[in-house]
Design a protein around this motif. Structure first.
Motif, PDB file in Angstrom:
ATOM      1  N   LEU A 427      47.615  68.226  35.175  1.00 39.42           N
ATOM      2  CA  LEU A 427      47.175  67.719  36.469  1.00 39.42           C
ATOM      3  C   LEU A 427      48.152  66.681  36.996  1.00 39.42           C
ATOM      4  CD1 LEU A 427      43.363  67.323  35.703  1.00 39.42           C
ATOM      5  CD2 LEU A 427      44.469  69.157  37.003  1.00 39.42           C
ATOM      6  N   PRO A 428      48.282  66.553  38.319  1.00 37.42           N
ATOM      7  CA  PRO A 428      49.196  65.562  38.889  1.00 37.42           C
ATOM      8  C   PRO A 428      48.615  64.155  38.830  1.00 37.42           C
ATOM      9  CG  PRO A 428      48.021  66.660  40.632  1.00 37.42           C
ATOM     10  CD  PRO A 428      47.599  67.337  39.355  1.00 37.42           C
ATOM     11  N   LEU A 429      49.416  63.177  39.208  1.00 35.21           N
ATOM     12  CA  LEU A 429      48.922  61.822  39.401  1.00 35.21           C
ATOM     13  C   LEU A 429      47.867  61.854  40.508  1.00 35.21           C
ATOM     14  CD1 LEU A 429      49.649  58.846  38.452  1.00 35.21           C
ATOM     15  CD2 LEU A 429      50.982  58.697  40.578  1.00 35.21           C
ATOM     16  N   LEU A 430      46.834  61.042  40.369  1.00 39.88           N
ATOM     17  CA  LEU A 430      45.722  61.005  41.322  1.00 39.88           C
ATOM     18  C   LEU A 430      45.143  62.400  41.553  1.00 39.88           C
ATOM     19  CD1 LEU A 430      47.156  58.554  44.043  1.00 39.88           C
ATOM     20  CD2 LEU A 430      45.584  58.020  42.187  1.00 39.88           C
ATOM     21  N   PRO A 431      44.673  63.074  40.516  1.00 42.57           N
ATOM     22  CA  PRO A 431      44.108  64.411  40.692  1.00 42.57           C
ATOM     23  C   PRO A 431      42.867  64.366  41.579  1.00 42.57           C
ATOM     24  CG  PRO A 431      43.638  63.586  38.484  1.00 42.57           C
ATOM     25  CD  PRO A 431      44.607  62.629  39.112  1.00 42.57           C
ATOM     26  N   THR A 432      42.732  65.371  42.423  1.00 38.78           N
ATOM     27  CA  THR A 432      41.607  65.429  43.359  1.00 38.78           C
ATOM     28  C   THR A 432      40.575  66.446  42.887  1.00 38.78           C
ATOM     29  OG1 THR A 432      42.807  67.055  44.688  1.00 38.78           O
ATOM     30  CG2 THR A 432      42.999  64.750  45.339  1.00 38.78           C
ATOM     31  N   THR A 433      39.318  66.108  43.109  1.00 38.33           N
ATOM     32  CA  THR A 433      38.226  67.019  42.781  1.00 38.33           C
ATOM     33  C   THR A 433      37.015  66.639  43.620  1.00 38.33           C
ATOM     34  OG1 THR A 433      36.971  68.020  40.951  1.00 38.33           O
ATOM     35  CG2 THR A 433      37.277  65.628  40.880  1.00 38.33           C
ATOM     36  N   THR A 434      35.939  67.386  43.494  1.00 39.66           N
ATOM     37  CA  THR A 434      34.663  67.021  44.101  1.00 39.66           C
ATOM     38  C   THR A 434      33.636  66.876  42.991  1.00 39.66           C
ATOM     39  OG1 THR A 434      33.915  69.294  44.436  1.00 39.66           O
ATOM     40  CG2 THR A 434      35.242  68.312  46.186  1.00 39.66           C
ATOM     41  N   ILE A 435      32.449  66.427  43.353  1.00 40.29           N
ATOM     42  CA  ILE A 435      31.438  66.134  42.340  1.00 40.29           C
ATOM     43  C   ILE A 435      30.738  67.393  41.847  1.00 40.29           C
ATOM     44  CG2 ILE A 435      29.356  64.794  41.847  1.00 40.29           C
ATOM     45  CD1 ILE A 435      32.005  63.218  42.200  1.00 40.29           C
ATOM     46  N   GLY A 436      30.666  68.443  42.668  1.00 38.77           N
ATOM     47  CA  GLY A 436      30.070  69.668  42.146  1.00 38.77           C
ATOM     48  C   GLY A 436      29.522  70.599  43.201  1.00 38.77           C
ATOM     49  N   SER A 437      28.593  70.124  44.019  1.00 35.60           N
ATOM     50  CA  SER A 437      27.943  71.006  44.985  1.00 35.60           C
ATOM     51  C   SER A 437      28.714  71.035  46.296  1.00 35.60           C
ATOM     52  CB  SER A 437      26.510  70.548  45.238  1.00 35.60           C
ATOM     53  OG  SER A 437      26.490  69.228  45.747  1.00 35.60           O
ATOM     54  N   PHE A 438      28.598  72.179  46.988  1.00 38.91           N
ATOM     55  CA  PHE A 438      29.105  72.317  48.348  1.00 38.91           C
ATOM     56  C   PHE A 438      27.918  72.638  49.255  1.00 38.91           C
ATOM     57  CE2 PHE A 438      33.349  72.192  46.671  1.00 38.91           C
ATOM     58  CZ  PHE A 438      34.122  71.782  47.758  1.00 38.91           C
ATOM     59  N   PRO A 439      28.116  72.653  50.580  1.00 44.29           N
ATOM     60  CA  PRO A 439      26.967  72.771  51.496  1.00 44.29           C
ATOM     61  C   PRO A 439      26.024  73.917  51.169  1.00 44.29           C
ATOM     62  CG  PRO A 439      28.925  72.228  52.746  1.00 44.29           C
ATOM     63  CD  PRO A 439      29.382  72.454  51.330  1.00 44.29           C
ATOM     64  N   TRP A 725      41.307  59.025  39.354  1.00 43.95           N
ATOM     65  CA  TRP A 725      41.018  60.284  40.029  1.00 43.95           C
ATOM     66  C   TRP A 725      40.600  59.996  41.467  1.00 43.95           C
ATOM     67  CZ3 TRP A 725      40.037  65.467  37.848  1.00 43.95           C
ATOM     68  CH2 TRP A 725      40.498  65.589  36.523  1.00 43.95           C
ATOM     69  N   VAL A 726      40.590  61.048  42.295  1.00 47.81           N
ATOM     70  CA  VAL A 726      40.213  60.917  43.704  1.00 47.81           C
ATOM     71  C   VAL A 726      39.119  61.934  44.004  1.00 47.81           C
ATOM     72  CG1 VAL A 726      41.013  60.972  46.087  1.00 47.81           C
ATOM     73  CG2 VAL A 726      42.568  60.202  44.267  1.00 47.81           C
ATOM     74  N   ASN A 727      37.967  61.459  44.508  1.00 50.22           N
ATOM     75  CA  ASN A 727      36.817  62.333  44.747  1.00 50.22           C
ATOM     76  C   ASN A 727      35.851  61.684  45.737  1.00 50.22           C
ATOM     77  OD1 ASN A 727      36.582  61.019  41.729  1.00 50.22           O
ATOM     78  ND2 ASN A 727      34.758  60.631  42.959  1.00 50.22           N
ATOM     79  N   VAL A 750      45.527  62.088  51.859  1.00 53.24           N
ATOM     80  CA  VAL A 750      45.753  60.695  51.465  1.00 53.24           C
ATOM     81  C   VAL A 750      46.198  60.621  50.002  1.00 53.24           C
ATOM     82  CG1 VAL A 750      44.590  58.494  51.027  1.00 53.24           C
ATOM     83  CG2 VAL A 750      44.222  59.689  53.186  1.00 53.24           C
ATOM     84  N   ALA A 751      45.560  61.413  49.137  1.00 50.91           N
ATOM     85  CA  ALA A 751      45.946  61.422  47.728  1.00 50.91           C
ATOM     86  C   ALA A 751      47.396  61.866  47.561  1.00 50.91           C
ATOM     87  CB  ALA A 751      45.017  62.323  46.930  1.00 50.91           C
TER      88      ALA A 751
END
Length: 761
Positions: A427-439, A725-727, A750-751
């Motif tokens: 993974l890169p520096l400041l890896p991006t992800t979400t918490i889990g659910s989408f709309p 991390w970024v989320n 931004v990340a």
């Protein structure tokens, strides 16, 4: 003769009418007048239900559009300066702005922070106090609701959160909160005087912080405040719940209050001392029906306790549920799909009123056929639960007994695991992800409903879910996220979803309770020993991973959260139930990693809310909660990266325990606090990786890049870059796709910008 009263009734309606109406208002489908009419109809229905059940004194003021603490803050003009730009907005619009945030030419105006209401799964909005804060009585929905009830000639008492609890739960960064108390009391005096002018005799003034272990300064503040408020032209019922009162009743008895309410469900041990300390000429209100759980009461047990109290206290004995019924579903009568045995064990808000009335009528020797029915049913339920074969599972008990200390620890410590994980995940520096659910779109909800009703086949439903996952994966790859999720289109709720896969756990059809604002949940019913009936998440997690070369997280809900967000059996210790859940999750973690899922997130947002209200009891709880998490996570190989997620938490007090959970990555809610929650992790020198939420998912406002960049720079000053991390703050199921994609694109951009900036610095 005992007086029967209620501390509060669910405000959402049997079919979540309030939720639906507010969301229609936000969408512009109804106007404010229509919304207010729906609210009035719900209040009238609630009063009618309570009066028809036989309640002598009905609560007025328990209804709130979004949150009762937020509503009280607006009543006294407690509005942060950042939200004072639109003074022409109606009171209702202003309330929703504070709850959800706004955006204007000056930028994003963050919503008030949201956190848990004591140790419940209800969330309140945190008032923000400023230096020289004034508390002038303004628009008061309570006074309007009193007029409504009076117009119907209803027997009522007003309900309001007390000044000490209001002050204690707020945020004040300048000086000690208690310096604001004199000004606040003037506002309360104005409110109580207005209530008296409307012909209301009694005010239920809720002070649940009395169940905390308060500092001496707060003890004195209570005494001073109620010496002042006790001079008001109304009778005050000082109301505490969720635990035993921390100030001696012999001291409170000297205050000019007319009555006291005690929670005998959470703290039955306080009754004996209270009988000796509370004056016989003051009202003695006892909470004897559980307002927090859905099990039918053992009415014979309470009759034995209450009969001598009734003889000695007479008309000054009041009986009520332990707390507001806000925390339980509305009406069991609608549950047609529950099996008859389990249904007979349960009691929702409407039924709890009938239990209370049957108890009171029996004490006063005036029982009717309805009372006899509830008394007989109570006896049957006690016998049924004691004899039922569905309660105890010997295999589960045996597995718990065979656990060893090794079952609670990963093979190696985080530094060794991190090297392996970084090499494999790349993974890169400041890896991006979400918490889990989408709309959770209307299409998803409609298809799930059609499947439940039998209108479509299993194959058709599965094909639909697969298509939704395909779309979520495609959109995440287009956005450029580094670690993906499958979006959880098959899940109705992060706890409820797991119920059908667990033995010893049941589900309701209409058992909705309010979590926050318009967010309602249907807690599972844990009635027996818990074990995994079959794999719960493996199928869709592995399908999602097959659709991308990027890592896709497996998503689980942790043992403490499943426990905390369920209605839990009362015959064994809660910690023992958590261990049973942890073993079921342990099996799922093992199956996920064997199926090729290299990142597994085990969410524990309820870890902190489960803390006992008495700080002296924290350590025992935290030790058991941490061990339950480790029990389900320790099966993970070194190459399997374990994440956890927490939100609405004040981490300073429990940071050592969070570290002991030993998750490789923790994602937390920090945007509303502008990263201030990270101070706990910095001061403690938290050793593992952290993803601080960089935007508030509860707000419909798309965050500006400058705001998000500022937050990430603040985070980088507190957390080493290689562990950052970024989320977003939380899951995205309640949001719409356009704002979700726009917000995530800002986050990813931004990340990437900061990634390059930090590399070159």
């Amino acid at each position: 003769m005992a007086i029967l009263h209620n501390l509060g009734y669910p405000r959402i309606g049997e079919d979540r009418e309030l939720k639906r109406a507010i969301e229609k208002f936000w969408q512009g489908k109804i106007d404010e007048s229509e919304l207010k009419n729906i609210g009035q109809q719900l209040r009238q229905q609630n009063w009618q239900t309570q009066q028809s059940a036989g309640i002598d004194l009905l609560p007025v003021g328990d209804f709130a559009w979004y949150d009762h603490i937020l509503q009280l803050a607006l009543t006294f003009g407690v509005v942060p300066s950042r939200h004072r730009h639109n003074e022409d907005a109606s009171a209702l619009t202003q309330l929703f702005n504070l709850a959800r945030g706004t955006s204007n030419e000056q930028g994003n105006q963050a919503a008030l922070e949201m956190t848990k209401w004591f140790d419940t799964n209800y969330h309140y909005l945190v008032p923000e106090f400023e230096a020289n804060q004034q508390f002038e009585l303004g628009h008061s929905p309570l006074l309007e609701q009193i007029d409504e009830a009076k117009a119907q000639s209803l027997p009522i008492k007003a309900v309001v959160t007390g000044p000490l609890t209001f002050l204690y739960l707020g945020r004040f960064e300048h000086e000690q909160k208690l310096l604001l108390l004199p000004a606040l009391l003037k506002g309360y005096q104005q409110l109580l005087a207005k209530i008296a002018e409307k012909g209301v005799d009694w005010v239920q003034i809720d002070e649940p912080i009395l169940a905390l272990e308060l500092e001496p300064a707060w003890h004195q503040a209570f005494a001073d405040a109620y010496q002042t408020l006790g001079q008001s032209p109304v009778k005050l019922l000082l109301t505490s719940y969720f635990g035993s009162i921390s100030i001696p009743l012999s001291d409170i008895a000297k205050w000019p209050v007319s009555g006291i309410h005690l929670d005998l469900i959470r703290a039955p041990e306080q009754l004996d001392a209270a009988l000796n300390q509370w004056p016989i000429d003051k009202v003695f209100s006892l909470g004897v029906i559980d307002g927090r759980n859905i099990w039918r009461s053992d009415l014979n047990y309470w009759l034995d306790i209450l009969e001598p109290v009734n003889r000695s206290r007479g008309d000054n004995l009041w009986l009520a549920p332990s707390c507001s019924l806000l925390h339980v579903p509305v009406n069991l009568e609608r549950e047609h799909k529950l099996d008859s045995e389990l249904k007979s064990w349960l009691s929702f808000a409407k039924q709890k009123l009938s239990e209370l009335v049957a108890l009171g009528h029996h004490l006063d020797n005036k029982i009717d056929e309805t009372d006899r029915y509830y008394l007989a049913l109570s006896q049957q339920v006690v016998a049924s639960r004691a004899q039922s074969l569905r309660i105890t599972n010997p295999a589960v008990r045996s597995r718990i007994d065979r656990l060893t200390e090794d079952d609670f620890h990963r093979a190696n410590r985080y530094p060794e695991r991190a090297k392996i994980q970084h090499q494999s995940l790349k993974l890169p520096l400041l890896p991006t992800t979400t918490i889990g659910s989408f709309p959770q779109t209307s299409d998803i909800r409609a298809t799930r409903s059609a499947f439940v009703k039998g209108d479509i086949t299993q194959a058709e439903y599965d094909a639909f879910i697969a298509g939704q996952i395909d779309e979520v994966i495609r959109r995440q790859e287009q956005l450029g996220l580094d670690v993906l999720v499958h979006g959880e289109p098959e899940r109705n709720d992060m706890v409820e979803y797991f119920a059908p896969y667990l033995n010893g756990v049941g589900q309701t059809q209409y058992g909705w309770v309010q979590s926050y604002g318009t967010r309602c949940v249907k807690p599972p019913v844990i009635y027996g020993d818990v074990s995994r009936a079959e794999p719960m998440t493996v199928r869709w997690s592995t399908y999602a991973q097959s659709r991308s070369d990027k890592p896709v997280k497996g998503m689980l809900t942790g043992p403490q959260t499943i426990l905390g967000w369920s209605f839990v059996r009362s015959d064994i210790a809660r910690a023992d139930v958590a261990d049973q859940i942890a073993l079921a999750l342990r099996d799922e973690v093992d199956d996920l990693q064997k199926a090729g899922i290299n990142i597994i997130q085990i969410d524990e947002p309820a870890l902190r809310e489960g803390l006992p209200l008495k700080r002296s009891q924290w350590l025992e709880y935290l030790n058991r909660a941490v061990r339950a998490f480790r029990l389900c996570a320790s099966i993970a190989d070194d190459a399997t990266q374990v994440h956890t997620h927490m939100c609405y938490s004040q981490f300073n007090d429990i940071i050592a325990s969070i570290a002991q959970m030993d998750a490789d990555v923790i994602t937390i809610e920090t945007s509303r606090s502008a990263m201030k929650l990270l101070d706990a992790f910095k001061d403690f020198n938290y050793p593992n990786e952290i993803g601080p939420g960089v935007y508030d998912i509860h707000s419909p406002v798309v965050p500006k890049a400058q705001w998000m960049e500022k937050l990430l720079i603040l985070a980088s000053e507190k957390i080493p870059l290689e562990r950052l991390w970024v989320n977003p703050d939380c899951g995205l199921k309640t949001r719409d796709w356009p704002e979700t994609l726009a917000s995530l694109q800002v986050m990813v951009d931004v990340a990437r910008k900061l990634r390059e900036q930090f590399k070159n610095s």
